[in-house]
Design a protein around this motif. Structure first.
Motif, mmCIF file in Angstrom:
data_model
loop_
_atom_site.group_PDB
_atom_site.id
_atom_site.type_symbol
_atom_site.label_atom_id
_atom_site.label_comp_id
_atom_site.label_asym_id
_atom_site.label_seq_id
_atom_site.Cartn_x
_atom_site.Cartn_y
_atom_site.Cartn_z
ATOM 1 N N THR A 27 0.829 -1.202 0.000
ATOM 2 C CA THR A 27 0.000 0.000 0.000
ATOM 3 C C THR A 27 0.862 1.250 0.000
ATOM 4 N N HIS A 28 2.009 1.182 0.658
ATOM 5 C CA HIS A 28 2.917 2.328 0.703
ATOM 6 C C HIS A 28 3.853 2.353 -0.504
ATOM 7 N N ASN B 84 5.837 4.324 6.987
ATOM 8 C CA ASN B 84 6.287 5.516 6.248
ATOM 9 C C ASN B 84 7.769 5.396 5.933
#
Length: 216
Positions: free
Chosen positions: A57-58, A176
């Motif tokens: 997803t990142h 992140n």
């Protein structure tokens, strides 16, 4: 596939000039893990797959496909190629043999020739992954990525964060790492007069394998 859809404004990822001139060969990495007796095999299988879906997803370009111009990636959540396998030997026995013959490690990474349609990169996975279970419960985790989309540093960072998310069950909103903005700093150029094709399907290249050992 990513567990959340890629936002519309991120669905078109422009490669950088340095990505553009790199070969589209895959760069594989394989890591070996001893059996974790605190987590049963069913649970670890589930956690590996769920954590990979979270990380994708990142790292949205990894789950996309090259566009027809091969200078950009369409990030439409097409997904990666993910293989689960088992071998009838123990990890320690394999590592003893691999110390004498490093080429054995190549048996545990996904071979891109099985998945990559080199005549049409638009339908081929950019990233392939394979998780192999040994008789003792040990694991071989491998990632192989097309170099323009994921270089060596990106591959290592991807594996590191995947392991962290798997071990700590990190929520998606707390993941992140990596920024995908190099194409803005070094935009692609017309290289037709500077270079020949960066991929020659006729030439066969030798595979070079390196071993990195971590002791505690």
């Amino acid at each position: 596939t990513p567990c959340l859809p890629t936002p519309c404004h991120l669905q078109y990822y422009k490669l950088s000039f340095f990505d553009q001139i790199s070969v589209k060969e895959h760069v594989p990495i394989v890591l070996f893990y001893a059996n974790n007796k605190f987590i049963n095999n069913f649970t670890i299988d589930e956690r590996i797959e769920q954590s990979l879906s979270k990380v994708l997803t990142h790292v949205y370009p990894a789950a996309g496909r090259y566009d027809k111009d091969e200078c950009s990636i369409l990030c439409l959540d097409q997904g990666i190629s993910y293989t689960k396998a088992k071998v009838n030997c123990k990890l320690n026995n394999f590592l003893e043999k691999a110390h004498k013959d490093l080429s054995l490690a190549a048996l545990f990474w996904p071979h891109e020739n099985k998945y990559i349609n080199k005549s049409n990169l638009m339908v081929s996975p950019i990233v392939t992954a394979q998780v192999t279970e040994f008789e003792c419960g040990g694991l071989a985790v491998s990632l192989s990525s097309s170099h323009p989309a994921m270089d060596g540093f990106s591959n290592i960072k991807f594996l590191f964060e995947w392991a962290k998310v798997c071990k700590m069950e990190t929520p998606i909103e707390n993941i992140n790492f990596l920024r995908f903005n190099l194409g803005n700093v070094f935009p692609t150029r017309d290289i037709s007069r500077l270079f020949k094709s960066t991929y020659d399907p006729v030439i066969e290249k030798d595979i070079v394998i390196r071993r990195f050992s971590v002791t505690r």
